[in-house]
Design an enzyme around this catalytic site. Structure first.
Site, PDB file in Angstrom:
ATOM      1  N   CYS A 271      10.321 -36.322  57.792  1.00 28.63           N
ATOM      2  CA  CYS A 271       8.875 -36.339  57.548  1.00 28.63           C
ATOM      3  C   CYS A 271       8.296 -37.702  57.189  1.00 28.63           C
ATOM      4  O   CYS A 271       7.408 -38.195  57.890  1.00 28.63           O
ATOM      5  CB  CYS A 271       8.537 -35.351  56.456  1.00 28.63           C
ATOM      6  SG  CYS A 271       9.133 -33.708  56.828  1.00 28.63           S
TER       7      CYS A 271
HETATM    8  C1  UGA Z   1       8.728 -34.457  52.082  1.00 28.80           C
HETATM    9  C2  UGA Z   1       7.650 -34.113  51.052  1.00 28.80           C
HETATM   10  O1  UGA Z   1       8.155 -34.341  49.735  1.00 28.80           O
HETATM   11  C3  UGA Z   1       7.215 -32.658  51.202  1.00 28.80           C
HETATM   12  O2  UGA Z   1       6.161 -32.361  50.294  1.00 28.80           O
HETATM   13  C4  UGA Z   1       6.710 -32.440  52.629  1.00 28.80           C
HETATM   14  O3  UGA Z   1       6.331 -31.094  52.859  1.00 28.80           O
HETATM   15  C5  UGA Z   1       7.833 -32.803  53.590  1.00 28.80           C
HETATM   16  O4  UGA Z   1       8.225 -34.174  53.390  1.00 28.80           O
HETATM   17  C6  UGA Z   1       7.313 -32.604  54.998  1.00 28.80           C
HETATM   18  O5  UGA Z   1       6.368 -33.302  55.392  1.00 28.80           O
HETATM   19  O6  UGA Z   1       7.753 -31.673  55.671  1.00 28.80           O
HETATM   20  P1  UGA Z   1      11.381 -34.025  52.300  1.00 28.80           P
HETATM   21  O7  UGA Z   1      11.311 -34.837  53.535  1.00 28.80           O
HETATM   22  O8  UGA Z   1      12.108 -32.735  52.329  1.00 28.80           O
HETATM   23  O9  UGA Z   1       9.882 -33.653  51.804  1.00 28.80           O
HETATM   24  O10 UGA Z   1      12.064 -34.918  51.183  1.00 28.80           O
HETATM   25  P2  UGA Z   1      11.661 -35.630  49.810  1.00 28.80           P
HETATM   26  O11 UGA Z   1      12.261 -34.890  48.694  1.00 28.80           O
HETATM   27  O12 UGA Z   1      10.220 -35.877  49.743  1.00 28.80           O
HETATM   28  O13 UGA Z   1      12.427 -37.025  49.956  1.00 28.80           O
HETATM   29  C7  UGA Z   1      12.130 -37.931  51.009  1.00 28.80           C
HETATM   30  C8  UGA Z   1      12.983 -39.173  50.880  1.00 28.80           C
HETATM   31  O14 UGA Z   1      12.536 -39.975  49.792  1.00 28.80           O
HETATM   32  C9  UGA Z   1      14.459 -38.920  50.631  1.00 28.80           C
HETATM   33  O15 UGA Z   1      15.234 -39.781  51.437  1.00 28.80           O
HETATM   34  C10 UGA Z   1      14.644 -39.232  49.168  1.00 28.80           C
HETATM   35  O16 UGA Z   1      15.941 -39.657  48.855  1.00 28.80           O
HETATM   36  C11 UGA Z   1      13.644 -40.353  48.997  1.00 28.80           C
HETATM   37  N1  UGA Z   1      13.216 -40.506  47.585  1.00 28.80           N
HETATM   38  C12 UGA Z   1      12.474 -39.538  46.985  1.00 28.80           C
HETATM   39  C13 UGA Z   1      13.581 -41.640  46.877  1.00 28.80           C
HETATM   40  O17 UGA Z   1      14.268 -42.542  47.400  1.00 28.80           O
HETATM   41  N2  UGA Z   1      13.165 -41.773  45.573  1.00 28.80           N
HETATM   42  C14 UGA Z   1      12.427 -40.817  44.959  1.00 28.80           C
HETATM   43  O18 UGA Z   1      12.075 -41.011  43.776  1.00 28.80           O
HETATM   44  C15 UGA Z   1      12.083 -39.674  45.674  1.00 28.80           C
END
Ligand code: UGA
Length: 463
Positions: A271
């Site tokens: 995403c």
């Molecule tokens: C993300 C959004 O959080 C959801 O709300 C949304 O619905 C979704 O995309 C989508 O558009 O379908 P997701 O891709 O499942 O969800 O994952 P996240 O938990 O948001 O993490 C995304 C990335 O950011 C991961 O690689 C994670 O490791 C990284 N991240 C996240 C960090 O490096 N640091 C953080 O503090 C948080």
């Protein structure tokens, strides 16, 4: 209310089992026959906590029917959700082929349907798509007018992989982008039935605004991650400063918040990268250069190289060195490796001549498909460390948090750990060589530093 859902991806399949759980009759349409067959035998096509059990329940109760028969599904339901994929094209914009064919297929059946039917776009689509693309497709294939016999709405999805079911039952908000008030009322009434006592805030607006909400939310979260990664890289240059402490203190300000302030190897997944690229492409098409979003993407790409750089700094050169990569999925609790920073890091290390040995608790199958024979695969975290010159923590799985200093020392050729997710306590890891994102290496005492350098020198790593 009976529901039909087009597309059995993350959003479609999760919604289907959750709606069935709440007593709705659900038709789940999947055109990929192999995938549909897999779901019918209770085998989810991807790993998601709790999904297998929910799928079993939904099929066993008879509430969920998986098929490819659009006609039966649309005639047998009152609302159809479009939850098909919108993959990236080479210029960053999104491919609407699947959305277009879903709208056309639904429209063809609506032509012969007497009753009112609501179509809801749940796929992530750029602003204007529901009104300028889905609406005309539905109208031309059905011969009916949207807003009269057919309802249309856009409801963005905010679920996260790894907590998809919980997020579906407890969303922070429901955003309804309605073509007209009847469409909005119908969808709101469904959402109220779905959530029962626990109704989240429901915000109603026009479809284009709802489309913007989705992109702006993901862009903001991704920007927060790139922001803290940039701060982390600054912290690494300042004596004794640790980004985790900085983020903890910043996060206590509720205007800032602690969530999405974890520095790391950069964001991945299906995403954030895709949605940011689409928003950048969309904005440029309108003649506006979205500099902040471009920087968010650029910082993210550079962060993977930065991780490889930390490894290189420790080893002098990675050529012919064995690097243990712990974690391949883009985040824990999923097997998804799409756009995972692990891919960039591994490729960079291999380009420089390293031998990579990798392990992930869930993503090994996907890794094999992606890397084939190019890397080595371990069957456990400790075996992955075996004979390695450096270990890089790329995904913060709980399993890796349980490893202790002795595990690294016992198994590795040289116990050097690069912790990109900050899962270890730097104090506890003092007795080996510990590098971490957002932590100045000389945050150790001089004595520790001397011992580590001595050991490295004795192993021939330092001149
Ligand atoms: C993300 C959004 O959080 C959801 O709300 C949304 O619905 C979704 O995309 C989508 O558009 O379908 P997701 O891709 O499942 O969800 O994952 P996240 O938990 O948001 O993490 C995304 C990335 O950011 C991961 O690689 C994670 O490791 C990284 N991240 C996240 C960090 O490096 N640091 C953080 O503090 C948080």
């Amino acid at each position: 209310l009976r529901i039909s859902i087009v597309g059995a991806g993350y959003v479609g399949l999760t919604s289907a089992v959750c709606y069935a759980d709440r007593g709705f009759n659900v038709y789940l349409l999947e055109s990929d026959r192999a995938k549909a067959q897999q779901i019918k035998v209770e085998e989810p096509p991807f790993y998601e906590a709790g999904l297998r059990e929910m799928l079993h329940e939904a099929l066993a109760s008879g509430k969920l029917e998986v098929s490819s028969d659009v006609k039966k599904a649309v005639l047998g339901s009152e609302i159809t959700f479009i939850a098909v994929g919108t993959p990236s094209l080479s210029d960053g914009s999104i491919d609407l082929t699947h959305v277009g064919s879903a709208a056309k297929d639904i429209g063809k059946t609506l032509k012969i349907k007497g009753d009112y039917h609501l179509v809801v776009v749940r796929s992530t689509v750029t602003p204007g798509t529901t009104l300028n693309f889905v609406k005309p497709s539905l109208e031309s294939s059905s011969g009916k007018r949207v807003g009269v016999e057919v309802g249309l709405a856009m409801q963005p999805e905010f679920l996260k992989e790894g907590s998809a079911i919980q997020d579906t039952f407890n969303p922070s908000r429901v955003v309804i982008g309605e073509y007209d008030s009847k469409s909005g009322d119908t969808l709101e009434s469904f959402c109220r039935k779905l959530h029962g006592e626990n109704v989240p805030p429901i915000l109603r607006m026009n479809p284009t605004s709802a489309e913007v909400v989705k992109y702006a939310s993901n862009a903001f979260l991704a920007t927060k991650v790139s922001f803290i990664n940039q701060i982390a890289n600054i912290c690494e240059k300042v004596e004794g400063v640790d980004v985790v402490k900085v983020a903890d203190a910043m996060g206590l300000d509720d205007r800032i918040g602690r969530k999405f302030l974890n520095a790391g190897p950069g964001f991945g997944g299906s995403c954030f990268p895709k949605d940011l690229k689409a928003l950048v492409a969309f904005s440029r098409e309108l003649g506006y250069e979205p500099k902040l979003l471009e920087a968010t993407l650029r910082i993210n790409e550079e962060q993977a190289n930065h991780v490889a750089e930390l490894v290189r700094e420790e080893l002098g050169s990675v050529k012919e060195k064995k690097i243990a990569v712990l974690g391949l999925a883009f985040k824990p609790d999923t097997d998804d490796m799409r756009e995972s920073q692990s891919i960039r890091i591994i490729n960079r290390l291999m380009e420089e001549g390293a031998e990579v040995q990798a392990y992930d608790p869930a993503a090994m199958k996907n890794a094999r498909e992606l890397f084939g024979e190019k890397i080595l695969y371990a069957d456990s975290a400790t075996n992955c460390l075996s004979g390695a010159d450096c270990a890089v923590i790329v995904t913060e799985w709980d399993e890796f948090k349980k490893l202790n200093v002795e595990d690294f020392k016992r198994k590795m050729r040289t116990p050097i750990v690069v912790d990109t997710r900050r899962i270890y306590n730097p104090q506890e890891f003092r007795s080996l060589r510990y590098r971490a994102v957002g932590l100045k290496e000389s945050a150790y005492t001089d004595e520790d530093e001397r011992k580590v350098k001595e050991r490295l020198r004795s192993l021939g790593y330092l001149g």
